[in-house]
Design a protein around this motif. Structure first.
Motif, PDB file in Angstrom:
ATOM      1  N   VAL A   1     -17.930   7.353 -12.233  1.00 20.68           N
ATOM      2  CA  VAL A   1     -18.840   7.580 -11.113  1.00 20.68           C
ATOM      3  C   VAL A   1     -18.977   6.276 -10.324  1.00 20.68           C
ATOM      4  O   VAL A   1     -19.182   5.199 -10.893  1.00 20.68           O
ATOM      5  CB  VAL A   1     -20.219   8.052 -11.616  1.00 20.68           C
ATOM      6  N   GLY A   2     -18.826   6.385  -9.024  1.00 17.08           N
ATOM      7  CA  GLY A   2     -18.894   5.204  -8.158  1.00 17.08           C
ATOM      8  C   GLY A   2     -17.538   4.647  -7.780  1.00 17.08           C
ATOM      9  O   GLY A   2     -17.429   3.883  -6.813  1.00 17.08           O
TER      10      GLY A   2
ATOM     11  N   GLU B   1     -15.645   8.776  -2.836  1.00 18.23           N
ATOM     12  CA  GLU B   1     -16.295   8.155  -3.989  1.00 18.23           C
ATOM     13  C   GLU B   1     -16.521   9.210  -5.066  1.00 18.23           C
ATOM     14  O   GLU B   1     -16.931  10.338  -4.771  1.00 18.23           O
ATOM     15  CB  GLU B   1     -17.640   7.554  -3.562  1.00 18.23           C
ATOM     16  N   ILE B   2     -16.230   8.852  -6.314  1.00 17.19           N
ATOM     17  CA  ILE B   2     -16.399   9.784  -7.429  1.00 17.19           C
ATOM     18  C   ILE B   2     -17.892   9.991  -7.696  1.00 17.19           C
ATOM     19  O   ILE B   2     -18.635   9.028  -7.931  1.00 17.19           O
ATOM     20  CB  ILE B   2     -15.703   9.273  -8.702  1.00 17.19           C
ATOM     21  N   VAL B   3     -18.320  11.256  -7.654  1.00 18.67           N
ATOM     22  CA  VAL B   3     -19.714  11.616  -7.933  1.00 18.67           C
ATOM     23  C   VAL B   3     -19.855  12.157  -9.351  1.00 18.67           C
ATOM     24  O   VAL B   3     -20.842  11.889 -10.046  1.00 18.67           O
ATOM     25  CB  VAL B   3     -20.218  12.673  -6.918  1.00 18.67           C
TER      26      VAL B   3
ATOM     27  N   HIS C   1     -14.289  18.525 -14.325  1.00 25.10           N
ATOM     28  CA  HIS C   1     -14.924  18.917 -13.060  1.00 25.10           C
ATOM     29  C   HIS C   1     -15.100  17.635 -12.265  1.00 25.10           C
ATOM     30  O   HIS C   1     -15.982  16.820 -12.547  1.00 25.10           O
ATOM     31  CB  HIS C   1     -16.271  19.588 -13.340  1.00 25.10           C
ATOM     32  N   LEU C   2     -14.211  17.436 -11.288  1.00 32.18           N
ATOM     33  CA  LEU C   2     -14.209  16.202 -10.501  1.00 32.18           C
ATOM     34  C   LEU C   2     -14.852  16.484  -9.144  1.00 32.18           C
ATOM     35  O   LEU C   2     -14.422  17.399  -8.427  1.00 32.18           O
ATOM     36  CB  LEU C   2     -12.768  15.719 -10.304  1.00 32.18           C
TER      37      LEU C   2
ATOM     38  N   VAL D   1      -6.876  10.218 -13.924  1.00 30.55           N
ATOM     39  CA  VAL D   1      -8.150  10.934 -13.734  1.00 30.55           C
ATOM     40  C   VAL D   1      -9.137  10.585 -14.842  1.00 30.55           C
ATOM     41  O   VAL D   1     -10.338  10.408 -14.608  1.00 30.55           O
ATOM     42  CB  VAL D   1      -7.917  12.458 -13.664  1.00 30.55           C
ATOM     43  N   LYS D   2      -8.626  10.470 -16.058  1.00 27.85           N
ATOM     44  CA  LYS D   2      -9.498  10.189 -17.201  1.00 27.85           C
ATOM     45  C   LYS D   2     -10.187   8.827 -17.070  1.00 27.85           C
ATOM     46  O   LYS D   2     -11.258   8.612 -17.635  1.00 27.85           O
ATOM     47  CB  LYS D   2      -8.678  10.250 -18.496  1.00 27.85           C
TER      48      LYS D   2
END
Length: 578
Positions: A411-412, A200-202, A218-219, A406-407
């Motif tokens: 989040v989530g 999951e993207i934080v 910064h991923l 990526v762009k």
């Protein structure tokens, strides 16, 4: 006499794969039965029953084999293999290399020599191309292919009365795609790779200034299972997808609206789709998740595409681009403006692609690997990703497939990813001298966080020195606050180079600290770790280290060069470039 031939390739960017596919088509017209595979996907046990083999392999990094080839070489290098294991095998090889690198074409040489050691014999002379030469890789390949085909025709002649297939004919698809009549997806489930991790993207924050030319993200990805296992130097593989808008354009252009969302069947296994096929496969999801419609079309694309045009002028032009003698024409049309496959299909209005030929025409989306930028943690992993966005000579905006994807991540959002081991070793006590421009600093952050953490746990600390280069102090000094804090706490020796502020480049900073650097790598047997773009930086940094050894270590130029080579062989000179 069997006319079956196996073509194996090792490729990072797709060049070796393209030549393998072109060679396969040439041989099929000559009525050879061809099998094409990556070196890594090929079942090495089949070598025992293979009579004819062609290996096409590029060299990466410090003389390394491409990632999709290493398992094959590991098998060949087993010490217990008998010297006559492959005495039945006839083979040749073609290497793709760049003479600006020290270990030029090292991977292809290593594979070729090992096959000879195991008893295989050459059916045609091997060749090694040089990207830096005036002829380019195409020139070397064209000559090698002509000699190979002549030798194969002589050694494996067609039976009397059988002629080669005219190249004007279209060959059957090698991996047919079929639209199914059923609406029941459960009958057509595909298996995913067990190596995929659900995350999951934080965070997905831009960490360069808004007015800086490059957007670096910064991923941060969270793994709820708590099972992440990685070490400094390892990478994360991301699986980008095409923009749905672009997919819609292709579907609309080709008149596929009525079949776009029907179940799809792939008649043969598609081994080169990393991570496995997505479940509930349709034409739309195939184009979205698996086929790289935004990549620059290669010669193998045009080789097939011209058959699917019914306009004589367009057919002639597409055919021209498939001719290796017209390499400059293809370069001017496709490579120079970075024209995509989608744009090419849209521009040639008469081009109508049969669905069954999609895998023969369009390459698959490759996973993108990024160095991990955080210390080992079972729950989270961090990346520093420079988005690829630029304008071509035609002033057209271009974005990389992964960058565009990526762009869009918020989040989530949930994504799948994989962890890839590097097997890099950074010692326990020797000094670490790290050199990194730009996002090359990502693995340094992982390594430094890890080493600092060990020192806090009362483990004897290693001396850590970081030479970091970027353009501006206030625009692209990635993780600058962290580096400064460690330097103030005397946990890190930091030397920065801000090239647009008259600060020079990392090699200049290295030379300024030459006495200390020489002490660390010569007297203290330290480890050098270099990471970043594979342009001129790695070469300039290497020259600088050699100059430091000459001046401070009192060595001759040849002695300094040999010492760096010795460090490489000992795993003390580590270079990770892309």
């Amino acid at each position: 006499m069997s006319r079956a031939i196996t073509i194996l390739y090792g490729s990072e960017t797709g060049n070796a794969q393209d030549y393998a596919q072109i060679l396969s088509k040439r041989l099929r017209f000559l009525r050879f039965a061809t099998t094409v595979s990556t070196l890594g996907d090929y079942d090495v046990r089949k070598l025992l029953s293979t009579g004819l083999l062609v290996v096409i392999c590029s060299t990466t990094g410090q003389g390394e084999l491409p990632r999709n080839s290493k398992a094959f070489l590991r098998f060949l290098l087993k010490k217990k293999l008998p010297a006559d294991l492959l005495s039945h095998l006839s083979f040749t090889s073609f290497g793709l290399g760049d003479s600006s690198y020290v270990k030029f074409n090292y991977a292809a040489k290593k594979l070729h020599n090992r096959l000879l050691q195991l008893g295989a014999t050459e059916c045609s002379p091997r060749a090694e191309s040089d990207e830096q030469s005036p002829e380019g890789t195409d020139g070397y390949y064209s000559e090698w292919e002509a000699i190979l085909l002549a030798n194969l025709n002589e050694q494996y002649p067609l039976p009397p009365g059988i002629e080669p297939i005219p190249e004007i004919e279209i060959l059957p698809p090698t991996n047919p795609v079929e639209i199914c009549e059923t609406d029941n997806f459960n009958e057509l489930l595909s298996e995913k790779s067990h190596s995929l991790i659900l995350g999951e993207i934080v965070r997905n924050d831009r960490i360069t200034a808004s007015n800086h030319f490059q957007d670096v993200r910064h991923l941060v990805i969270h793994d709820t299972s708590g099972s992440l296992d990685f070490q400094p130097g390892d990478t994360v593989g991301l699986y980008p997808t095409n923009d749905p808008v672009d997919v819609f354009k292709l579907i609309e252009n080709q008149g596929w609206e009525a079949i776009a969302d029907r179940p799809l069947r792939i008649q043969h296994e598609v081994a080169h789709i990393e991570g496995g096929l997505i479940n509930n496969l349709t034409l739309r999801t195939l184009l979205t998740h698996h086929l790289d419609i935004m990549s620059v079309p290669r010669r193998s694309f045009f080789w097939l595409a011209w058959h699917f045009s019914d306009d004589e002028r367009e057919k002639e032009k597409l055919h021209e681009f498939s001719d290796i003698k017209e390499a400059e024409e293809l370069f001017d049309y496709a490579n120079r403006p970075r024209r995509s496959i989608l744009e090419t299909i849209l521009e040639f209005s008469s081009l109508r692609i049969p669905v069954e030929y999609l895998f023969d025409l369009i390459p698959t989306i490759k996973l993108r690997q990024f160095s991990i930028a955080s210390q080992p943690d079972p729950n989270r992993v961090e990346l520093a990703i420079a988005l690829v966005e630029y304008k071509t000579i035609l002033r057209r905006a271009r974005k990389g497939v992964c960058s565009s994807w990526v762009k869009t991540l918020n989040v989530g959002d949930r994504i799948v990813f994989s962890v890839h081991r590097s097997q890099l070793k950074f010692g326990d006590t020797q000094p670490l001298v790290m050199v990194a421009p730009g996002t090359g600093v990502a693995p340094m952050k992982s390594l430094i966080e890890y080493k600092v953490g060990l020192s806090l746990a009362e483990v004897v600390p290693q001396k850590l020195t970081l030479f970091y280069g970027c353009r501006f102090h206030d625009k692209d000094f990635l993780f600058g606050t962290y580096w400064k804090r460690l330097a103030e706490e005397q946990k890190l020796e930091l030397s920065t180079s801000f090239s647009r502020e008259k600060g020079g480049y990392v090699q200049h900073a290295l030379y300024k600290q030459r006495k200390a650097v020489c002490e660390q790598i010569l007297a203290q047997k330290g480890i050098i770790f270099i990471c970043g773009s594979n342009g001129s930086m790695p070469r300039e940094v290497r020259i600088t280290f050699e100059a430091i050894l000459e001046e401070e270590g009192k060595m001759s130029k040849e002695e300094a060069r040999k010492y760096i080579l010795q460090m490489e062989n000992e795993g003390r000179y580590i270079q990770e470039t892309w």
